[in-house]
Design an enzyme around this catalytic site. Structure first.
Site, PDB file in Angstrom:
ATOM      1  N   ASP A 150      -8.935  90.077  58.256  1.00  0.00           N
ATOM      2  CA  ASP A 150      -9.033  88.834  57.494  1.00  0.00           C
ATOM      3  C   ASP A 150      -8.280  87.781  58.304  1.00  0.00           C
ATOM      4  O   ASP A 150      -7.046  87.767  58.344  1.00  0.00           O
ATOM      5  CB  ASP A 150      -8.407  89.040  56.108  1.00  0.00           C
ATOM      6  CG  ASP A 150      -8.311  87.735  55.324  1.00  0.00           C
ATOM      7  OD1 ASP A 150      -8.573  86.668  55.888  1.00  0.00           O
ATOM      8  OD2 ASP A 150      -7.957  87.803  54.131  1.00  0.00           O
TER       9      ASP A 150
ATOM     10  N   GLN B 294      -6.023  82.904  57.816  1.00  0.00           N
ATOM     11  CA  GLN B 294      -4.844  82.109  58.193  1.00  0.00           C
ATOM     12  C   GLN B 294      -4.591  82.091  59.698  1.00  0.00           C
ATOM     13  O   GLN B 294      -3.907  81.196  60.194  1.00  0.00           O
ATOM     14  CB  GLN B 294      -3.590  82.633  57.477  1.00  0.00           C
ATOM     15  CG  GLN B 294      -3.617  82.472  55.965  1.00  0.00           C
ATOM     16  CD  GLN B 294      -3.733  81.016  55.521  1.00  0.00           C
ATOM     17  OE1 GLN B 294      -3.377  80.082  56.238  1.00  0.00           O
ATOM     18  NE2 GLN B 294      -4.251  80.815  54.318  1.00  0.00           N
TER      19      GLN B 294
ATOM     20  N   LYS C 267      -9.931  75.803  56.970  1.00  0.00           N
ATOM     21  CA  LYS C 267      -8.499  76.024  57.228  1.00  0.00           C
ATOM     22  C   LYS C 267      -8.159  75.773  58.694  1.00  0.00           C
ATOM     23  O   LYS C 267      -7.035  75.983  59.119  1.00  0.00           O
ATOM     24  CB  LYS C 267      -8.108  77.454  56.847  1.00  0.00           C
ATOM     25  CG  LYS C 267      -8.208  77.724  55.340  1.00  0.00           C
ATOM     26  CD  LYS C 267      -7.746  79.131  55.040  1.00  0.00           C
ATOM     27  CE  LYS C 267      -8.132  79.591  53.652  1.00  0.00           C
ATOM     28  NZ  LYS C 267      -7.276  79.072  52.593  1.00  0.00           N
TER      29      LYS C 267
ATOM     30  N   CYS D 127      -3.224  83.786  45.137  1.00  0.00           N
ATOM     31  CA  CYS D 127      -4.280  84.823  45.182  1.00  0.00           C
ATOM     32  C   CYS D 127      -3.743  86.130  45.767  1.00  0.00           C
ATOM     33  O   CYS D 127      -4.486  86.863  46.425  1.00  0.00           O
ATOM     34  CB  CYS D 127      -5.508  84.359  45.966  1.00  0.00           C
ATOM     35  SG  CYS D 127      -6.276  82.904  45.303  1.00  0.00           S
TER      36      CYS D 127
HETATM   37  N1  PMP Z   1      -7.639  85.474  53.046  1.00  0.00           N
HETATM   38  C1  PMP Z   1      -6.505  84.788  53.195  1.00  0.00           C
HETATM   39  C2  PMP Z   1      -5.332  85.443  53.899  1.00  0.00           C
HETATM   40  C3  PMP Z   1      -6.404  83.484  52.716  1.00  0.00           C
HETATM   41  O1  PMP Z   1      -5.277  82.807  52.864  1.00  0.00           O
HETATM   42  C4  PMP Z   1      -7.522  82.908  52.071  1.00  0.00           C
HETATM   43  C5  PMP Z   1      -7.448  81.501  51.508  1.00  0.00           C
HETATM   44  N2  PMP Z   1      -6.281  81.192  50.835  1.00  0.00           N
HETATM   45  C6  PMP Z   1      -8.695  83.666  51.962  1.00  0.00           C
HETATM   46  C7  PMP Z   1      -8.719  84.947  52.459  1.00  0.00           C
HETATM   47  C8  PMP Z   1      -9.914  83.108  51.324  1.00  0.00           C
HETATM   48  O2  PMP Z   1     -10.377  81.990  52.020  1.00  0.00           O
HETATM   49  P1  PMP Z   1     -11.566  81.133  51.429  1.00  0.00           P
HETATM   50  O3  PMP Z   1     -11.145  80.695  50.061  1.00  0.00           O
HETATM   51  O4  PMP Z   1     -11.709  79.993  52.386  1.00  0.00           O
HETATM   52  O5  PMP Z   1     -12.740  82.024  51.391  1.00  0.00           O
END
Ligand code: PMP
Length: 406
Positions: free
Chosen positions: A188, A191, A214, A364
């Site tokens: 993932d 970040q 991001k 989240c």
């Molecule tokens: N993984 C991580 C580590 C994140 O920080 C985020 C966004 N906060 C996501 C996944 C999800 O990203 P998105 O909402 O752009 O799909």
């Protein structure tokens, strides 16, 4: 050079949620709509051909920014959709009863809930690597669980959106290949993309998911990098169906394009967002990813030093930037903290009153917050435009919270 925020004195320290967009990104999107708008890959007229050419060029720029081949890039809306793509296009076809997916308790819900769903559907098991008391991945447990379960997939964050701890991908790959060589690796990169240079072709990882918004690109575009072998050997299948990706269609069945550049694009592509993201990649390349990383390290270190001496405040995760554990993990931003006297949302509101934007809550990452017994945290996250002065303004307010909240 950036989009104008509502207050010219805004201190924006919520870059882990989304970054602001350089003017050149906004202009590129608007130029595309003003001068080249047509449905790419459909009609034969010149405008549509030009639009298709621009789309292909943008895809190439994005793929090359990540050191990947053009055909290894599947554009998605964001990281979440990219991870869902691995679940629907790969895991659903590859998982059998009692197979294991290994993830960690540090993950963003996007890299956790998806696996809960697919494991329930396939009668597979989701195992989670333990965390240390300060919320970092327990590297010993990671190795133990790899050995014990030989999982089909390891789905793990590159850079935590709460504790700022990151995995050294080369070291991680080395361990996985030694202990459980058949395990596929999904990173993932929500970040890390745009903060740490990624050389996808040089890393033995199988999937890398990222969000354009991001990393100074527009919202609504991100991507999934997939190793070419997985695509060629049809281990990963399309999960969205419709116009554009088909080869032959009859009334009861269809065949699909073999070239991944078409096979995984069902329906009209979002050309303008791809154009914007490609310009954002060029923007980062022009600064230099080494410089971007150095800047992030410097800001994380500076923030940690300043916050370490503020009373009643506990930093989440490592309190030193770049602290490494046998070269496996290190520390960048974001820097999150818990205040012993005041709730996270109250602190964020006081900061907002001073035109300082941070995020408060669980970001989240509920399992991480439960494990560490943090009710909610205040998160400070940096971008290329952040500076020491921003942090000084934040620290000044955080040091005097009693004035506003007692
Ligand atoms: N993984 C991580 C580590 C994140 O920080 C985020 C966004 N906060 C996501 C996944 C999800 O990203 P998105 O909402 O752009 O799909």
């Amino acid at each position: 050079l950036f989009s104008q925020p509502p207050h010219s004195d805004l201190v924006y320290l919520d870059n882990a949620a989304t970054t602001h967009k350089p003017q050149i990104v906004i202009s590129a999107i608007s130029d595309y709509y003003l001068q080249h708008n047509a449905n790419a890959g459909r009609s034969v007229h010149s405008l549509a051909s030009k639009s298709a050419e621009i789309f292909e060029q943008s895809r190439k720029t994005i793929a090359s920014f990540f050191g990947a081949k053009d055909q290894e890039l599947i554009l998605t809306r964001n990281t979440t959709e990219a991870i869902n793509g691995v679940a629907l296009g790969w895991a659903r076809h590859q998982l059998e009863t009692d197979d294991v997916i290994l993830s960690t308790s540090l993950e963003h819900h996007s890299n956790l809930v998806v696996w809960q769903q697919v494991c329930a559907e396939k009668n597979a098991k989701l195992k989670l690597v333990n965390l240390t008391l300060d919320g970092q991945i327990n590297q010993f447990d990671l190795q133990q669980q790899l050995k014990q379960h030989t999982p089909k997939l390891l789905a793990i964050t590159h850079l935590s959106n709460v504790t700022g701890s990151y995995q050294d991908l080369q070291a991680l790959v080395k361990i996985v290949k030694k202990v459980s060589p058949k395990t596929k690796i999904l990173i993932d990169g929500a970040q890390s993309a745009g903060r740490i240079k990624i050389n996808f072709d040089q890393l033995e990882i199988d999937f890398f998911a990222f969000s354009g918004h991001k990393m100074y690109g527009p919202m609504g575009v991100g991507g999934l990098l997939v190793k070419e072998k997985i695509l060629i050997e049809d281990e990963m299948k399309p999960w969205l169906f419709g116009g554009g990706m088909i080869d032959q269609v009859n009334s009861q069945s269809s065949t699909f394009q073999l070239d991944p550049r078409q096979r995984f694009v069902a329906g009209t592509a979002d050309v303008a967002s791809a154009v914007g993201l490609a310009v954002a990649c060029d923007y980062l390349t022009a600064i230099g990813m080494d410089e971007v990383l150095k800047h992030e390290q410097d800001l994380a270190q500076y923030t940690l030093e300043k916050l370490n001496v503020v009373e009643d405040l506990k930093i989440c995760g490592s309190t030193k930037a770049n602290e490494s554990n046998e070269h496996l993990i290190g520390r960048l931003g974001p820097v999150s903290f818990v205040h012993h006297k005041y709730q996270a949302h109250d602190v964020a509101q006081v900061l907002d009153h001073h035109h300082i934007a941070v995020r408060s809550g669980h970001h989240c990452c509920m399992p991480l917050h439960s494990h560490c017994r943090w009710p909610a945290t205040v998160r400070i996250s940096f971008g290329v435009y952040s500076c020491h002065e921003d942090i000084e303004k934040l620290v000044e307010v955080v040091t005097h919270l009693d004035r506003y909240l007692s």
